[in-house]
Design a protein around this motif. Structure first.
Motif, PDB file in Angstrom:
ATOM      1  N   MET A   1       0.844  -1.154   0.000  1.00 38.64           N
ATOM      2  CA  MET A   1       0.000   0.000   0.000  1.00 38.64           C
ATOM      3  C   MET A   1       0.904   1.235   0.000  1.00 38.64           C
ATOM      4  N   ASN A   2       0.416   2.313  -0.576  1.00 39.12           N
ATOM      5  CA  ASN A   2       1.206   3.538  -0.529  1.00 39.12           C
ATOM      6  C   ASN A   2       0.496   4.571   0.347  1.00 39.12           C
ATOM      7  N   VAL A   3       1.232   5.609   0.695  1.00 37.81           N
ATOM      8  CA  VAL A   3       0.730   6.607   1.631  1.00 37.81           C
ATOM      9  C   VAL A   3      -0.527   7.282   1.090  1.00 37.81           C
ATOM     10  N   SER A   4      -0.534   7.606  -0.186  1.00 31.61           N
ATOM     11  CA  SER A   4      -1.709   8.288  -0.740  1.00 31.61           C
ATOM     12  C   SER A   4      -2.950   7.408  -0.681  1.00 31.61           C
ATOM     13  N   ALA A   5      -2.790   6.098  -0.768  1.00 28.87           N
ATOM     14  CA  ALA A   5      -3.942   5.189  -0.681  1.00 28.87           C
ATOM     15  C   ALA A   5      -4.587   5.252   0.704  1.00 28.87           C
ATOM     16  N   ILE A   6      -3.788   5.467   1.730  1.00 28.94           N
ATOM     17  CA  ILE A   6      -4.330   5.558   3.091  1.00 28.94           C
ATOM     18  C   ILE A   6      -5.238   6.774   3.226  1.00 28.94           C
ATOM     19  N   GLU A  29       1.466  -2.214   5.342  1.00 25.85           N
ATOM     20  CA  GLU A  29       2.855  -2.178   4.891  1.00 25.85           C
ATOM     21  C   GLU A  29       3.045  -1.016   3.922  1.00 25.85           C
ATOM     22  N   LEU A  30       4.043  -0.194   4.225  1.00 28.60           N
ATOM     23  CA  LEU A  30       4.358   0.958   3.393  1.00 28.60           C
ATOM     24  C   LEU A  30       5.808   0.881   2.952  1.00 28.60           C
ATOM     25  N   GLN A  31       6.051   1.140   1.697  1.00 30.53           N
ATOM     26  CA  GLN A  31       7.408   1.098   1.155  1.00 30.53           C
ATOM     27  C   GLN A  31       8.228   2.261   1.694  1.00 30.53           C
ATOM     28  N   GLN A  32       9.481   1.969   2.068  1.00 31.24           N
ATOM     29  CA  GLN A  32      10.330   3.027   2.621  1.00 31.24           C
ATOM     30  C   GLN A  32      10.479   4.193   1.645  1.00 31.24           C
ATOM     31  N   ILE A  33      10.551   3.906   0.371  1.00 35.71           N
ATOM     32  CA  ILE A  33      10.725   4.973  -0.617  1.00 35.71           C
ATOM     33  C   ILE A  33       9.508   5.893  -0.636  1.00 35.71           C
ATOM     34  N   ASP A  34       8.323   5.346  -0.439  1.00 35.10           N
ATOM     35  CA  ASP A  34       7.101   6.133  -0.401  1.00 35.10           C
ATOM     36  C   ASP A  34       7.058   6.994   0.866  1.00 35.10           C
TER      37      ASP A  34
END
Length: 156
Positions: A1-6, A29-34
């Motif tokens: 999942m990415n931050v904008s999806a939250i 779970e969020l990707q460190q790059i995001d």
């Protein structure tokens, strides 16, 4: 999942559809790059997730980037380290000890070694103090244990 999806309406609808009577946490779970792409947006999203009692896992961390991750400062519950075969063997950089120090600092129940497809990956992780694993070898072992339990139950 990415931050904008939250922060999306779809996630809010998902969150509203959940019943609040469970003791189990949902791990996002969020990707460190995001996360590092826009820390202000991440901090807002992480605050929302904590308020809603979700657990946060920083995903996509490698043996090269883990020293730069501060789990507590990022407000995360877990850090997921990606296993790669070049982490093993006779290394000059004391990677096992550095990872062990990282695990000690963050808590053994907060660091996950993922993409574990070999016994070597599990043994390496255990040497580094890691207790949580994900990957094909883990799934295979769990499936074997479940089959053995079913056979034992059927025989009784």
């Amino acid at each position: 999942m990415n931050v904008s999806a939250i922060l999306s309406l779809e996630f809010l609808a998902f969150d509203n559809s959940l019943t609040g009577n469970t003791d189990e946490k949902i791990i996002i779970e969020l990707q460190q790059i995001d996360i590092f792409d826009d820390m202000a947006v991440y901090n807002f999203a992480a605050s929302f997730l904590r308020q809603k009692k979700y657990a946060i896992c920083i995903d996509g961390v490698t043996h090269l980037t883990f020293p730069f991750i501060d789990r507590e400062r990022l407000g995360a519950d877990f850090i997921k380290i990606i296993w790669s075969a070049d982490m093993a063997g006779d290394r000059q950089d004391n990677l096992v000890q550095r990872m062990k120090d990282f695990v000690d600092e963050n808590g053994a129940n907060s660091v996950i070694l993922c993409r574990c497809d070999t016994r070597e990956s599990i043994e390496w992780g255990q040497a580094a103090g890691i207790r949580l694993f994900r990957g094909r070898i883990v799934e295979t072992l769990l499936e074997s244990m479940a089959n053995a339990n079913r056979q034992t139950s059927a025989a009784s």
